[in-house]
Enzyme design. Sequence first.
Site, mmCIF file in Angstrom:
data_model
loop_
_atom_site.group_PDB
_atom_site.id
_atom_site.type_symbol
_atom_site.label_atom_id
_atom_site.label_comp_id
_atom_site.label_asym_id
_atom_site.label_seq_id
_atom_site.Cartn_x
_atom_site.Cartn_y
_atom_site.Cartn_z
ATOM 1 N N ASP A 28 40.232 34.415 27.274
ATOM 2 C CA ASP A 28 40.826 35.038 26.110
ATOM 3 C C ASP A 28 41.963 35.857 26.704
ATOM 4 O OD1 ASP A 28 41.597 36.888 24.135
ATOM 5 O OD2 ASP A 28 39.759 36.395 23.046
ATOM 6 N N HIS A 29 43.178 35.344 26.617
ATOM 7 C CA HIS A 29 44.226 35.954 27.437
ATOM 8 C C HIS A 29 44.542 37.393 27.014
ATOM 9 C CE1 HIS A 29 47.010 34.751 24.211
ATOM 10 N NE2 HIS A 29 47.878 35.586 24.720
ATOM 11 N N HIS A 36 40.832 36.780 20.014
ATOM 12 C CA HIS A 36 41.540 37.987 20.474
ATOM 13 C C HIS A 36 41.137 39.229 19.673
ATOM 14 C CE1 HIS A 36 43.716 34.907 22.428
ATOM 15 N NE2 HIS A 36 44.686 34.728 21.562
HETATM 16 C C1 BG6 Z 1 47.395 32.270 21.259
HETATM 17 C C2 BG6 Z 1 47.530 31.639 19.909
HETATM 18 O O1 BG6 Z 1 46.051 32.410 21.625
HETATM 19 O O2 BG6 Z 1 47.997 33.575 21.209
HETATM 20 C C3 BG6 Z 1 48.981 31.551 19.479
HETATM 21 O O3 BG6 Z 1 46.982 30.330 19.968
HETATM 22 C C4 BG6 Z 1 49.628 32.915 19.556
HETATM 23 O O4 BG6 Z 1 49.085 31.041 18.161
HETATM 24 C C5 BG6 Z 1 49.374 33.548 20.909
HETATM 25 O O5 BG6 Z 1 51.022 32.744 19.347
HETATM 26 C C6 BG6 Z 1 49.850 34.989 20.914
HETATM 27 O O6 BG6 Z 1 49.764 35.487 22.222
HETATM 28 P P1 BG6 Z 1 50.680 36.703 22.713
HETATM 29 O O7 BG6 Z 1 50.206 36.960 24.093
HETATM 30 O O8 BG6 Z 1 52.103 36.208 22.636
HETATM 31 O O9 BG6 Z 1 50.422 37.806 21.762
#
Ligand code: BG6
Length: 510
Positions: free
Chosen positions: A185-186, A248
């Site tokens: 979950d980045h 997230h």
């Molecule tokens: C991803 C989603 O997990 O997170 C995308 O699949 C989204 O739809 C992205 O754009 C958003 O990540 P960040 O790090 O740019 O907020």
Amino acid sequence: MKKKEIEPCIIILFGATGDLTKRKLLPALYELESENLLHKDSKIVAFARRPKNDNLFKNDVFNSIKKFSKFKKIDESIWSRLKNKIHYNMSEFYDLNGYKKLKSLIKKLCSKSSEKCNKLFYLAVPPEHFETIINNIKKSGLAAGNSSFNRVVFEKPFGNDLKSAKKLNKTIKKAFKENQIYRIDHYLGKELVQNLLVLRFANSIFDPIWNKKYIDNVQITVAEDLGVETRGNYYDKAGALRDILQNHMMQLLALTAMEPPVSLDADDIREEKVKVLRSIHPFAIKDVKDISVRGQYSSGTLNSKKIKAYKDEENVNKNSRTETFVALKLKIDNWRWANVPFYMRTGKRLNKRVAKITIVFKQNPCILFYEHSKETAPNMLIIRIQPEEGISLQFSAKVPGRKMIIDSVRMDFCHECKFGPNTPEAYERLIHDAIAGDQTLFTRWDEVEHSWEIVDKIAEAWKKSRTIPQYKPGTWGPKESDILIKKDKRKWAKPLTPMYSALLKNNGKG
Ligand code: BG6
């Protein structure tokens, strides 16, 4: 979050020619190399379908790093070290022979370097390939043996609902144990998300007020100004609920609400997070309409650009009812949070890109200042996850002058001003931790399971409605989202812009 010694390791990248690999994983590997965080005997093996050889792939890697790395210039000596680590194994994911070929390549690479043959399988592929790849890893014996480590990393989504997630998990468990599985979950790799634990548990001033007695509500926003870009195919089946909220946002909620863990070990932290998910106030499908709102962007203008309606995006069904916006109100049934609402909202094509957690404190009785200022704003603690990473405390102060006029002011902690711009990107941290065997920033199966239980109920209720509210690009979602919170006599917090915003803009970061 105990850091372990970095061992040599063969990183096998499935989906090595895909978008995620180009944009995030390859730059992250370069950045790790630049900090000497990849062992000198580590290797990167691309497992991908496109006809290429080692040299062609190395060339692609170079171009991706040049385009997407946070470093403006590629350092020749770092690149030369990284280049020597790269190999290409061409194969279809379903072809068992490709895995046998991979096995002999790995054997060769390992025998040259060290006795151990640690492997990290990184699945940066669309989820429909997860099970095929895992089955073939198992059949080819690639994950066998216990003198070295075998770990597997999954990109999201982990299933499309609880049922499919369970099925996927069952397949994976045939080849890997829970302590070998790293579900990404980045958001957990983002600096300010990790800072949440420090903010809450290393500061004596916040701990005593972090509860129902002092907090009126918590608001979590993950907004994007981007649309679905080239991912219409996936997104039209997922929607904002599955794409962002299930993972997230539920993680942000859990970290904000959890109790102090016994230690910083992965399982102690995950234990506390899962307790929060288990304590979410149960709701019936019939009640979903009262606690949730969905929306879809229509055509319009954003940042002076014409924007297509979601339904007209590439690979999106013209009659799609998929939500590109969701707002949700949840409560947590435990001693700390009883009756404190957690409002969450996320969407695409919203006013701007911003991810933040706002803690809205209860207000003092305004008896003393009622005459002078009918409505003082509540105190707020704002954790800015991105952009303009930092933390602000907003409170009331007297405006200078003879009259008693009250206004909101804030104290800001600007992350970049204090620590500089070069903090590790989320993927850099996550790959590093997977190699080091630290699962803290990865979701455990029971967290995934409980998140899906909540999300499935909402999705089930929404299935029945034939229409979906529309919203204009550049707004904060459909008007129903404001109504959701207004019903509780509250509003979405509009915190003041941090003072350091102008400073970052002048440095070209705003
Ligand atoms: C991803 C989603 O997990 O997170 C995308 O699949 C989204 O739809 C992205 O754009 C958003 O990540 P960040 O790090 O740019 O907020």
